[in-house]
Scaffold this active site. Sequence first.
Site, short mmCIF file in Angstrom:
data_model
loop_
_atom_site.label_atom_id
_atom_site.label_comp_id
_atom_site.label_asym_id
_atom_site.label_seq_id
_atom_site.Cartn_x
_atom_site.Cartn_y
_atom_site.Cartn_z
N GLU A 1 25.88 -34.40 1.88
CA GLU A 1 26.72 -34.11 3.06
C GLU A 1 26.83 -32.60 3.26
OE1 GLU A 1 28.05 -34.59 5.71
OE2 GLU A 1 29.49 -36.22 5.81
N ASP A 2 27.05 -32.19 4.48
CA ASP A 2 27.23 -30.77 4.75
C ASP A 2 28.62 -30.31 4.33
OD1 ASP A 2 28.50 -32.23 6.77
OD2 ASP A 2 27.60 -31.12 8.43
N ASP B 1 35.85 -32.61 4.98
CA ASP B 1 37.05 -32.05 5.59
C ASP B 1 38.21 -33.01 5.29
OD1 ASP B 1 38.37 -30.23 7.35
OD2 ASP B 1 38.03 -31.55 9.04
N PHE C 1 37.12 -23.25 10.63
CA PHE C 1 35.97 -23.96 11.16
C PHE C 1 34.72 -23.10 10.99
CE2 PHE C 1 33.10 -26.14 13.96
CZ PHE C 1 33.42 -27.46 13.72
N ARG D 1 23.41 -24.15 14.26
CA ARG D 1 22.87 -24.80 13.05
C ARG D 1 21.79 -23.92 12.40
NH1 ARG D 1 24.67 -30.18 13.05
NH2 ARG D 1 24.82 -31.18 15.08
#
Length: 174
Positions: free
Chosen positions: A98-99, A102, A151, A164
């Site tokens: 996963e990136d 959160d 963020f 990205r």
Amino acid sequence: MPDLRPHEVLISADQIQRRVRELAHEIRRDFPDGLHLVAVLKGAFIFLSDLIRHMNGEVSLDFMAVSSYAKGTTTSGEVRLLKDLDTTLEGKNVVIVEDIVDTGLTLMYLQEILRARGPKALRTACLLSKPSRRAIDVKIEYIGFTIEDRFVVGYGLDYAEQYRNLPHIAVVGS
Ligand code: IMP
Ligand code: MG
């Protein structure tokens, strides 16, 4: 209007490369033989591609796509499966890639549906974790960097499908 362009480098490209190599070696050490990586599109594609290039021996890949965020920077709490895996997980040593984790809702959902498919082992690797945002206590075995509640974009992560391509992790907004 808030400025939503990346304005601060939080993690440099060099720092990322060093840490990703360490994670790759750690995962390989834990699973020296069969290893099946399941990357979560789209955010994890760069992390995955760097990870596997630091792994010797046999490693197979598959991809899933889920959507948890609409367009902005806040979660809806709702997870939708957009693309399922191509192959079975039965008896495999599976690591979810996963990136960022959160609230943890996306990862919890993924772990539940993948565990039901009978893998021999199921672990998770994420590049970034924001523990202060966690809504549920989800287990993550391999974490690249723990970050504050900001963020971030770059290295696969987007804001409204942009940024990205940045080689580093940068902050947008406040
Ligand atoms: P969670 O379900 O709240 O843990 O959200 C996980 C997903 O939200 C991640 O896989 C990302 O796609 C997205 N996300 C959460 N925080 C960020 C961020 O800071 N930048 C970019 N995407 C994020
Ligand atoms: Mg994601």
